[in-house]
Motif scaffolding. Sequence first.
Motif, mmCIF file in Angstrom:
data_model
loop_
_atom_site.group_PDB
_atom_site.id
_atom_site.type_symbol
_atom_site.label_atom_id
_atom_site.label_comp_id
_atom_site.label_asym_id
_atom_site.label_seq_id
_atom_site.Cartn_x
_atom_site.Cartn_y
_atom_site.Cartn_z
ATOM 1 N N TRP A 7 9.639 9.040 3.441
ATOM 2 C CA TRP A 7 9.893 10.228 4.264
ATOM 3 C C TRP A 7 11.022 9.953 5.249
ATOM 4 O O TRP A 7 11.865 10.820 5.506
ATOM 5 C CB TRP A 7 8.616 10.626 5.000
ATOM 6 N N ARG A 8 11.053 8.771 5.812
ATOM 7 C CA ARG A 8 12.134 8.421 6.735
ATOM 8 C C ARG A 8 13.473 8.358 5.993
ATOM 9 O O ARG A 8 14.501 8.818 6.508
ATOM 10 C CB ARG A 8 11.829 7.085 7.392
ATOM 11 N N MET A 9 13.478 7.812 4.788
ATOM 12 C CA MET A 9 14.704 7.760 3.993
ATOM 13 C C MET A 9 15.160 9.163 3.587
ATOM 14 O O MET A 9 16.373 9.428 3.490
ATOM 15 C CB MET A 9 14.474 6.892 2.757
ATOM 16 N N LYS A 10 14.207 10.062 3.378
ATOM 17 C CA LYS A 10 14.575 11.443 3.061
ATOM 18 C C LYS A 10 15.221 12.112 4.272
ATOM 19 O O LYS A 10 16.210 12.854 4.140
ATOM 20 C CB LYS A 10 13.343 12.222 2.611
ATOM 21 N N PRO B 85 0.824 -1.209 0.000
ATOM 22 C CA PRO B 85 0.000 0.000 0.000
ATOM 23 C C PRO B 85 0.861 1.263 0.000
ATOM 24 O O PRO B 85 1.937 1.308 0.606
ATOM 25 C CB PRO B 85 -0.820 -0.126 1.293
ATOM 26 N N PHE B 86 0.374 2.278 -0.673
ATOM 27 C CA PHE B 86 1.134 3.520 -0.806
ATOM 28 C C PHE B 86 1.405 4.165 0.549
ATOM 29 O O PHE B 86 2.465 4.772 0.754
ATOM 30 C CB PHE B 86 0.369 4.497 -1.709
ATOM 31 N N GLY B 87 0.483 4.050 1.496
ATOM 32 C CA GLY B 87 0.682 4.665 2.807
ATOM 33 C C GLY B 87 1.924 4.138 3.507
ATOM 34 O O GLY B 87 2.669 4.905 4.146
ATOM 35 N N MET B 88 2.146 2.819 3.418
ATOM 36 C CA MET B 88 3.345 2.243 4.045
ATOM 37 C C MET B 88 4.621 2.756 3.369
ATOM 38 O O MET B 88 5.582 3.152 4.027
ATOM 39 C CB MET B 88 3.308 0.718 3.945
ATOM 40 N N VAL B 89 4.626 2.751 2.041
ATOM 41 C CA VAL B 89 5.814 3.152 1.296
ATOM 42 C C VAL B 89 6.087 4.642 1.488
ATOM 43 O O VAL B 89 7.254 5.062 1.593
ATOM 44 C CB VAL B 89 5.639 2.798 -0.189
#
Length: 308
Positions: free
Chosen positions: A142-145, A133-137
Amino acid sequence: MANQADRDLLSRLARGDATLDDSNSWNSLAATQPDEDVEAEVEKTSAEDDDRLDGMIQRLREMAARKAGEKAEVASSTAAETARLTNDFVPIEPDSLEAAGLSDTEVEMLILKYLLARGNASGRDAADQVRLPFGMVETLLWRMKNDQMVVHRGSAPLNDYDYQLTDVGRERARRFAAHSTYFGSAPVILDEYIASVKAQSLNSQHPTADDLHRAFGDLVLNKGMLDRLGPAINSGRGLFLFGPPGNGKSSIAERVTAAFGETIWIPRAIIVDGEIIRLYDPVNHDEIPLEASNGLIHQRKIDRRWVR
């Protein structure tokens, strides 16, 4: 409303002209006996109002009872649909990475390798690639950013962004790719795969005579052969077909499997001890698209990590 005598008395009191001896004016304000006709009319009106109120309450109760009956009927049909679906294995989309049995790092590895191969991609493209699901990704991106592994290259439709690797993210993606070049669908854990095999086992399925006739409809077989195949197929155990070449052993074997149904759910990939193993092979497997439906299966959202 006040009559003329009342208004005259009030005006005289206001001017200070009225005295206690002015009996005519004071007598006009004395209490009088209630009019029996008026009292009866009031009682009649009150009784009618009570009857109307009782009628409204009764109608509300009837409406509430009908609504409760409709809800019970819907709940009964939903329960029947759910009971029917419990006999068929249907992979349901997880609502979190924990529910999927995956860690943040395992999904980040796939996304980083995907961006390394693609160059840049939107968040929804990355979600479609890993079949989550897009919400998980989006949360992971955002965390990777924040960890300076990806940056926003630009905006994308539907409140999304195009993501691109930084030097730090590119270096990490290369290390991951050196271990494994796979960056497809997020894997399914081994326990879920084993559970799916048990749920779709032939031991729990019992083809009927109609299923046999449907499966063997394009072959010319006598009824005695079908009568012998029926109990053997329903046993859920292996069959030993023997005979000279060309007597139809392979044709019968192919149609025995068709008697149990035409499709089966398998994961695109599974993960065992940190290693991803691909199960779905487009060369050997034919993916059956999901039909459009307004039923319970459609509403529950199929887990896209599985293929039918």
